[in-house]
Design a protein around this motif. Structure first.
Motif: not given
Length: 167
Positions: A48-53, A97-103, A116-121, A126-136
């Motif tokens: 229900g959003q015009a800007d899913p990113l 959703l997958r494409n927006n996460v990659l974006d 592009l900094d590939l390490r940051k990408f 692949f790193k947890p979003v915060t400590q103790g949580q899952s990665s995207p």
């Protein structure tokens, strides 16, 4: 038989083939962009959003309704997508959703000079979003948005690109 005429005809045919291949390639790229646009639109309609990113970005950075819980917020987005009943819309929304996460990861890893900094990408995905949580990526796999095979191929491709960048 005029050999010069045959050579000219051969060149013309080769040029025509190149032009045809170029046109087919351009059509395929345009078609893929259109398909990705359609997937993004399907994902946006489900949300229900015009800007899913923006929705993905806010969920993964934890800026949702004053609460800081990126995993909870992002899993809510995944649940919303997975509630879709129509199989075609479900798949298009998952792909969107997958494409927006990659974006989002791409934007997180973009340096001020536009490179592009590939390490940051990699970290963003692949790193947890915060400590103790899952990665995207782990949440995408658990939510059946992407397959483990997609994850493995993406990791392998990024590792190869990183090797090239480091060389």
């Amino acid at each position: 038989l005029n050999m010069d005429a045959m050579k000219a005809l051969n060149r013309d045919l080769a040029d025509a083939e190149k032009a045809s291949n170029l046109a087919i390639s351009a059509k395929d790229q345009t078609s893929q962009r259109y398909k990705n646009f359609q997937k993004n639109m399907a994902f946006g309609r489900v949300l229900g959003q015009a800007d899913p990113l923006r929705v993905v970005s806010e969920a993964l950075t934890g800026r949702v309704a004053g609460e800081f819980n990126p995993e909870k917020s992002f899993k809510a987005v995944i649940r919303t997508v997975n509630r879709v009943k129509d199989p075609d819309t479900l798949q298009a929304s998952r792909d969107g959703l997958r494409n927006n996460v990659l974006d989002w990861a791409f934007q997180e890893a973009l340096k001020s000079d536009g490179t592009l900094d590939l390490r940051k990408f990699n970290d963003a995905l692949f790193k947890p979003v915060t400590q103790g949580q899952s990665s995207p990526m782990q949440m995408l796999i658990e939510g059946k948005i992407v397959t483990p095979e997609f994850n493995q191929k993406l990791r392998a491709n990024l590792a190869n690109v990183q090797k090239l960048q480091d060389a």
